[in-house]
Design an enzyme around this catalytic site. Sequence first.
Site, short mmCIF file in Angstrom:
data_model
loop_
_atom_site.label_atom_id
_atom_site.label_comp_id
_atom_site.label_asym_id
_atom_site.label_seq_id
_atom_site.Cartn_x
_atom_site.Cartn_y
_atom_site.Cartn_z
CD1 TRP A 15 -2.40 -1.79 0.16
CD2 TRP A 15 -3.01 -1.19 2.24
NE1 TRP A 15 -3.51 -2.53 0.51
CE2 TRP A 15 -3.90 -2.18 1.78
CE3 TRP A 15 -3.19 -0.66 3.51
CZ2 TRP A 15 -4.96 -2.64 2.56
CZ3 TRP A 15 -4.24 -1.11 4.30
CH2 TRP A 15 -5.12 -2.09 3.81
CD GLU A 94 7.98 3.40 -4.28
OE1 GLU A 94 7.44 3.14 -3.19
OE2 GLU A 94 7.43 3.20 -5.39
CD GLU A 165 8.45 -4.41 -6.41
OE1 GLU A 165 7.24 -4.53 -6.56
OE2 GLU A 165 8.95 -3.57 -5.64
N GLY A 229 1.38 -2.63 -6.18
CA GLY A 229 1.36 -1.33 -5.52
C GLY A 229 0.05 -0.62 -5.77
N GLY A 230 0.05 0.27 -6.76
CA GLY A 230 -1.12 1.11 -7.06
C GLY A 230 -2.44 0.35 -7.14
P1 PGA Z 1 3.14 -0.58 -8.71
O1 PGA Z 1 4.18 -0.73 -7.47
O2 PGA Z 1 2.32 -1.83 -8.75
O3 PGA Z 1 2.34 0.64 -8.38
O4 PGA Z 1 3.97 -0.41 -9.95
C1 PGA Z 1 4.79 -1.95 -7.21
C2 PGA Z 1 5.74 -1.79 -6.04
O5 PGA Z 1 6.40 -0.76 -5.93
O6 PGA Z 1 5.85 -2.69 -5.20
#
Ligand code: PGA
Length: 246
Positions: A15, A94, A165, A229-230
């Site tokens: 999230w 991130e 990722e 994620g999103g």
């Molecule tokens: P995303 O993010 O599905 O929004 O691309 C994935 C993540 O950063 O784990």
Amino acid sequence: MNPIMKSKKFIVANWKMNPQTAREAVRLARGEDANNVIICPPFPFLSAVGRALREASLGAQDVFWGKEGAYTGEVSAAMLRAAGANYVIVGHSERRRFLGETDAMIAEKVAAGLKERLNVILCVGEPAHIHKKGMKSAVAHVKRQLSLDLQKICIPLSRLFIAYEPLWAIGSGTPDTSHDAARMAVAIKNHLASRILRLAPRVLYGGSVTSKNARNFLQCKELDGAMVGGASLHSNEFRTILSSIT
Ligand code: PGA
């Protein structure tokens, strides 16, 4: 012994810094509460989300390596367990980018999480400029991250997950192809099986996974699941992703 069967597919709902209130977090969690799911809310919502879950597992998005003491703002692995978490994401790109997390720091976090018997989901992946050079360069980059990030571990561990990722795919709307993600998963498993852990860990794919493309990744036998994620911020979208496991 780890109760998780090797063939099971996992979906991690990352999230990130969402939603904004505990109430919304609990509502979202209830909408995503299913067996193969690991829900990773922000720290302040861990306990409330954990109490709301019946089937899904609870995960945190980060952990600190120290046990206790003068580390302002940090959270230990034992604290995460006390809050009900069984999983923790470590080394997300991130955090590497915005918080300056180094491979040395990530190696400490992986070790601390595993020591506390958390399932650790280590994130690795190559940036766009390396991706452009081709698969060989991307694999070399990821292998280097794995060697550095797992340098504090020496025994086979069934509680380790690797989330592949690619940085250029995260939040971009452009996922990797399932073909290339599968090739990377095989490279990761072979690398760890032969060099480091003598055990092929589960490998998940993450980066712009949505209801439209999830099936490609989740039906792929080389991949053990996905990190979302999103799309994990919308229960309907997430439920459709889940349904593509079967
Ligand atoms: P995303 O993010 O599905 O929004 O691309 C994935 C993540 O950063 O784990």
